[in-house]
Design an enzyme around this catalytic site. Sequence first.
Site, PDB file in Angstrom:
ATOM      1  N   CYS A 115     -48.999  49.784 -18.865  1.00  0.00           N
ATOM      2  CA  CYS A 115     -49.442  51.101 -19.059  1.00  0.00           C
ATOM      3  C   CYS A 115     -48.282  51.855 -20.536  1.00  0.00           C
ATOM      4  O   CYS A 115     -48.788  51.195 -21.943  1.00  0.00           O
ATOM      5  CB  CYS A 115     -48.790  52.664 -18.201  1.00  0.00           C
ATOM      6  N   SER A 116     -47.270  52.028 -20.307  1.00  0.00           N
ATOM      7  CA  SER A 116     -46.494  52.294 -21.405  1.00  0.00           C
ATOM      8  C   SER A 116     -44.697  52.921 -21.389  1.00  0.00           C
ATOM      9  O   SER A 116     -44.483  53.534 -21.246  1.00  0.00           O
ATOM     10  CB  SER A 116     -46.887  54.055 -21.944  1.00  0.00           C
ATOM     11  N   CYS A 117     -44.558  51.954 -19.771  1.00  0.00           N
ATOM     12  CA  CYS A 117     -43.314  52.157 -19.587  1.00  0.00           C
ATOM     13  C   CYS A 117     -42.234  52.366 -20.343  1.00  0.00           C
ATOM     14  O   CYS A 117     -42.450  51.765 -20.932  1.00  0.00           O
ATOM     15  CB  CYS A 117     -42.825  51.188 -18.229  1.00  0.00           C
ATOM     16  N   CYS A 159     -44.490  47.471 -22.772  1.00  0.00           N
ATOM     17  CA  CYS A 159     -45.274  47.999 -21.002  1.00  0.00           C
ATOM     18  C   CYS A 159     -46.562  47.372 -20.684  1.00  0.00           C
ATOM     19  O   CYS A 159     -47.404  48.184 -21.799  1.00  0.00           O
ATOM     20  CB  CYS A 159     -45.180  49.621 -20.786  1.00  0.00           C
TER      21      CYS A 159
END
Lengths: 198, 221
Positions: free
Chosen positions: A106-108, A103
């Site tokens: 962000c950090s999905c 991602c």
Amino acid sequence: MGSEHQRELTPQEIRAQALEALLVDKGLVASDAIDTVVEAFSNDIGPRNGARMVAKAWTDADYRRRLLADATAAAAELGIGGLEGEHVVALENTSDIHNVVVCTLCSCYPWPMLGIPPVWYKSPPYRSRVVREPRTVLREMGLQIPDHTEVRVWDSSAQIRYLVVPLRPAGTESLTGDELAALVTRDSMIGVGLALSP
Amino acid sequence: MTHVFMDGIHDLGGMHGFGPIDAARAGHGFEAGWEGRVHGMLIALAVGGQPVSGFRHAIERIPPTEYLASSYYEHWLHAIELLLTEAGTLTREEIVTAQARIASGAVAGRRDVPQAAQIARALLSPLPRSAPQAMPAHFAAGDQVRVRRHFGPDHNRCPRYVRGAMGVVEHVAGPSPVPGAELTREPVYTVAFASHELWGSFAEPATVRVDLWERYLEQEA
């Protein structure tokens, strides 16, 4: 003063404890709701969930088909699901195709299947580099992809969360479901590693 | 009033200079207790009906130097504080005062609401699925599309590294609330790009797939 010396709180601990205290005082959060989340991610929710799904797909062709068609439903069959797992797509690695997930924004990450993402997944080096030099990144992380294998990078920029189904290692024909699941690493389900050999 | 802000430092895909991946930071859970509390706080706020839907955008609005110098869960703290102060639920003074009290040894009280804890746990279990919605989709699998360079003046989830690039639609999903216009739902397309299209002829052979809302795309001539 008592004989016990309290460790000084870090700035981050102060900030987090202060925010929680404020939210509790104002009646905005329930302390036990927070406890529940911490316990769930510490105990129940982790890569073992995704590993069970992969191991079942390795041994049950019908489940594999259902997993590839609708991973969210296939996960729910095993009691796996929840926030950040509302729309999961399983990506099958083959001898011709290697999938890896990121991602960049962000950090999905598919929390119900894999738990909390590792720090490296959420940090600028991986997020910036894997979409641009995936083979180099994989090599740095210990995975050499042959030139003839296509590398597919999946950037989770919307609501879909991706789970890589690694190749089943050779020599595993006689293993039980639990033994197979033990070979499926978190990194193999992100795509930066392979399943372990027995 | 929220400032117009969309193309921030968070959009890291393809940037250079960040160095090696720290593969040693490989833990399966929270690295410290406070991180778990922060993760739980966000979910507990949602359970309590607090306005946290602008969470990702709030993180994206962190000033670049602070974003790069702080850790992941510090981003979460920043975003929660920002959203709640903007909503008028908390003030900066209250936050500073609370931090001073904690730093000088005060211990936070508890407020237990068993029903809230149950709801939080239910959110971490399989959720009911909504019936598939009829969705007019402008593009279909196999279509060649080009990513637009410009969108409305608000939050978007279109990485800079694909803007202007041509790709092929492989999958149609959704409809999903549009970032920055969440009352509107649009199809989301998984678009595949050849690495040389994104990075030039010396790029490592690979394909990159990105999930893009319909308004980010136009038909390739």
